[in-house]
Write a protein that holds these residues in place. Structure first.
Motif, short mmCIF file in Angstrom:
data_model
loop_
_atom_site.label_atom_id
_atom_site.label_comp_id
_atom_site.label_asym_id
_atom_site.label_seq_id
_atom_site.Cartn_x
_atom_site.Cartn_y
_atom_site.Cartn_z
N PHE A 278 0.80 -1.23 0.00
CA PHE A 278 0.00 0.00 0.00
C PHE A 278 0.84 1.28 0.00
O PHE A 278 0.29 2.37 -0.10
CB PHE A 278 -0.97 -0.03 1.19
CG PHE A 278 -1.89 -1.20 1.12
CD1 PHE A 278 -3.01 -1.18 0.30
CD2 PHE A 278 -1.61 -2.38 1.82
CE1 PHE A 278 -3.84 -2.27 0.19
CE2 PHE A 278 -2.45 -3.48 1.72
CZ PHE A 278 -3.56 -3.43 0.90
N SER A 279 2.15 1.13 0.09
CA SER A 279 3.02 2.31 -0.01
C SER A 279 3.49 2.54 -1.45
O SER A 279 4.11 3.55 -1.75
CB SER A 279 4.22 2.18 0.94
OG SER A 279 5.01 1.07 0.57
N PHE A 280 3.18 1.58 -2.32
CA PHE A 280 3.56 1.70 -3.73
C PHE A 280 2.70 2.76 -4.41
O PHE A 280 1.48 2.67 -4.42
CB PHE A 280 3.39 0.34 -4.42
CG PHE A 280 3.77 0.33 -5.88
CD1 PHE A 280 5.09 0.51 -6.27
CD2 PHE A 280 2.81 0.14 -6.86
CE1 PHE A 280 5.45 0.49 -7.60
CE2 PHE A 280 3.15 0.13 -8.21
CZ PHE A 280 4.48 0.30 -8.58
N GLN A 281 3.35 3.77 -4.96
CA GLN A 281 2.62 4.89 -5.55
C GLN A 281 2.53 4.78 -7.07
O GLN A 281 3.54 4.79 -7.76
CB GLN A 281 3.29 6.22 -5.16
CG GLN A 281 3.21 6.54 -3.68
CD GLN A 281 1.77 6.65 -3.18
OE1 GLN A 281 0.91 7.26 -3.81
NE2 GLN A 281 1.50 6.03 -2.03
N THR A 282 1.33 4.62 -7.56
CA THR A 282 1.06 4.63 -8.98
C THR A 282 -0.42 4.93 -9.16
O THR A 282 -1.22 4.65 -8.26
CB THR A 282 1.39 3.27 -9.65
OG1 THR A 282 1.08 3.33 -11.05
CG2 THR A 282 0.58 2.13 -9.02
N ASN A 283 -0.79 5.50 -10.31
CA ASN A 283 -2.22 5.69 -10.57
C ASN A 283 -2.74 4.63 -11.55
O ASN A 283 -3.88 4.68 -11.99
CB ASN A 283 -2.51 7.10 -11.11
CG ASN A 283 -1.91 7.34 -12.48
OD1 ASN A 283 -1.13 6.53 -12.98
ND2 ASN A 283 -2.23 8.47 -13.09
N SER A 284 -1.89 3.64 -11.86
CA SER A 284 -2.27 2.57 -12.78
C SER A 284 -2.71 1.33 -12.00
O SER A 284 -1.96 0.80 -11.18
CB SER A 284 -1.07 2.20 -13.67
OG SER A 284 -1.26 0.93 -14.28
N LEU A 285 -3.93 0.87 -12.28
CA LEU A 285 -4.43 -0.33 -11.61
C LEU A 285 -3.57 -1.54 -11.97
O LEU A 285 -3.25 -2.36 -11.10
CB LEU A 285 -5.89 -0.59 -12.00
CG LEU A 285 -6.55 -1.82 -11.35
CD1 LEU A 285 -6.64 -1.67 -9.84
CD2 LEU A 285 -7.93 -2.07 -11.94
N VAL A 286 -3.17 -1.65 -13.23
CA VAL A 286 -2.35 -2.78 -13.67
C VAL A 286 -1.01 -2.78 -12.92
O VAL A 286 -0.57 -3.81 -12.40
CB VAL A 286 -2.12 -2.74 -15.20
CG1 VAL A 286 -0.95 -3.62 -15.61
CG2 VAL A 286 -3.38 -3.18 -15.93
N GLU A 287 -0.36 -1.63 -12.84
CA GLU A 287 0.93 -1.54 -12.15
C GLU A 287 0.77 -1.87 -10.67
O GLU A 287 1.62 -2.55 -10.08
CB GLU A 287 1.54 -0.15 -12.31
CG GLU A 287 2.12 0.12 -13.69
CD GLU A 287 2.70 1.51 -13.80
OE1 GLU A 287 2.83 2.21 -12.76
OE2 GLU A 287 3.05 1.91 -14.93
N PHE A 288 -0.31 -1.38 -10.06
CA PHE A 288 -0.53 -1.64 -8.64
C PHE A 288 -0.71 -3.14 -8.40
O PHE A 288 -0.11 -3.72 -7.49
CB PHE A 288 -1.73 -0.86 -8.12
CG PHE A 288 -1.90 -0.98 -6.63
CD1 PHE A 288 -1.22 -0.12 -5.77
CD2 PHE A 288 -2.69 -1.97 -6.07
CE1 PHE A 288 -1.33 -0.25 -4.39
CE2 PHE A 288 -2.81 -2.11 -4.70
CZ PHE A 288 -2.14 -1.25 -3.85
N ASN A 289 -1.55 -3.79 -9.22
CA ASN A 289 -1.81 -5.21 -9.05
C ASN A 289 -0.56 -6.05 -9.29
O ASN A 289 -0.33 -7.05 -8.61
CB ASN A 289 -2.94 -5.66 -9.99
CG ASN A 289 -4.31 -5.17 -9.53
OD1 ASN A 289 -4.44 -4.59 -8.46
ND2 ASN A 289 -5.32 -5.39 -10.34
N LEU A 290 0.24 -5.65 -10.28
CA LEU A 290 1.47 -6.40 -10.58
C LEU A 290 2.48 -6.27 -9.44
O LEU A 290 3.16 -7.24 -9.09
CB LEU A 290 2.10 -5.91 -11.89
CG LEU A 290 1.38 -6.33 -13.18
CD1 LEU A 290 1.99 -5.63 -14.38
CD2 LEU A 290 1.43 -7.85 -13.36
N ASN A 291 2.58 -5.09 -8.86
CA ASN A 291 3.50 -4.90 -7.73
C ASN A 291 3.04 -5.72 -6.53
O ASN A 291 3.86 -6.34 -5.84
CB ASN A 291 3.59 -3.43 -7.36
CG ASN A 291 4.58 -3.20 -6.23
OD1 ASN A 291 5.79 -3.34 -6.40
ND2 ASN A 291 4.07 -2.86 -5.06
N ALA A 292 1.73 -5.74 -6.28
CA ALA A 292 1.19 -6.54 -5.18
C ALA A 292 1.48 -8.03 -5.42
O ALA A 292 1.84 -8.75 -4.49
CB ALA A 292 -0.31 -6.31 -5.04
N LEU A 293 1.34 -8.47 -6.67
CA LEU A 293 1.63 -9.87 -7.02
C LEU A 293 3.09 -10.20 -6.74
O LEU A 293 3.41 -11.28 -6.22
CB LEU A 293 1.29 -10.12 -8.50
CG LEU A 293 1.61 -11.51 -9.05
CD1 LEU A 293 0.87 -12.59 -8.28
CD2 LEU A 293 1.28 -11.58 -10.54
#
Length: 203
Positions: free
Chosen positions: A106-121
């Motif tokens: 949740f500290s990963f900053q992006t406005n892209s849903l794809v980028e957020f989901n990939l980082n979480a993965l």
């Protein structure tokens, strides 16, 4: 076999059981039109009152392709989601072991849903100690040559996967909740999560 999987937010346990199968060559879909009310921007955890959906708000700017979708930060959802997860799992057996890594999601900053989901993965794979390779789709294909799982995991219907019960923080009070977010399994089963995932069967 080639498997086309949807790209989810902290995916359900069933998704991970397919993702981690050694024989599956995984492609993650990023060019589909965004379907509402799916796990692409939501996950389910086990809260004090039962199943709780955490939903990433989306900017409604006319864009429909998943790869172009933008997250809305108006509601401070990162802070709210992490607070809900912490409240739900802080007394689970393994929460403290993984707390810092999970908070990093949740500290990963992006406005892209794809980028957020990939980082979480990536973080979840690190917690599970697996380096399963995957690729991203480079265009939208209606009829995929392989197994198409884009509509396989429903956020609205009961899971079709057979799973053994395991202890959950609130299961003594309200019973076992099947096929929640992978976070539920990690917090409750810890290092045994990978073995559990490999034993899941489709009904």
């Amino acid at each position: 076999m080639k498997i086309l999987l949807p790209l989810f937010y902290l995916p359900p346990i069933s998704w991970f059981s397919e993702f981690l199968k050694e024989e599956n060559e995984i492609i993650l879909e990023q060019f589909e039109n965004f379907p509402k009310q799916t796990y692409r921007n939501r996950c389910n955890i086990y809260g004090a009152n039962g199943r709780l959906s955490l939903i990433i708000p989306i900017n409604h700017n006319g864009k429909r392709v998943l790869k172009e979708l933008e997250i809305s930060d108006r509601e401070n959802w990162r802070k709210l989601h992490w607070k809900s997860i912490k409240t739900a799992y802080q007394s689970s057996p393994y929460f403290e072991f993984y707390e810092n890594k999970m908070e990093d999601i949740f500290s990963f900053q992006t406005n892209s849903l794809v980028e957020f989901n990939l980082n979480a993965l990536k973080i979840i794979q690190n917690i599970l100690k697996t380096e399963k390779a995957y690729s991203l789709s480079d265009e939208y294909v209606k009829n995929f040559e392989g197994e198409d799982f884009r509509e396989k995991f429903s956020a609205k219907q009961a899971s079709e996967y057979a799973m053994d019960d395991y202890y959950q923080t609130f299961s003594d009070k309200m019973g076992f909740e099947k096929d929640l977010s992978i976070l539920d399994l990690i917090c409750n089963k810890g290092p045994e999560s990978l073995t559990y995932l490999k034993n899941i069967k489709t009904k």
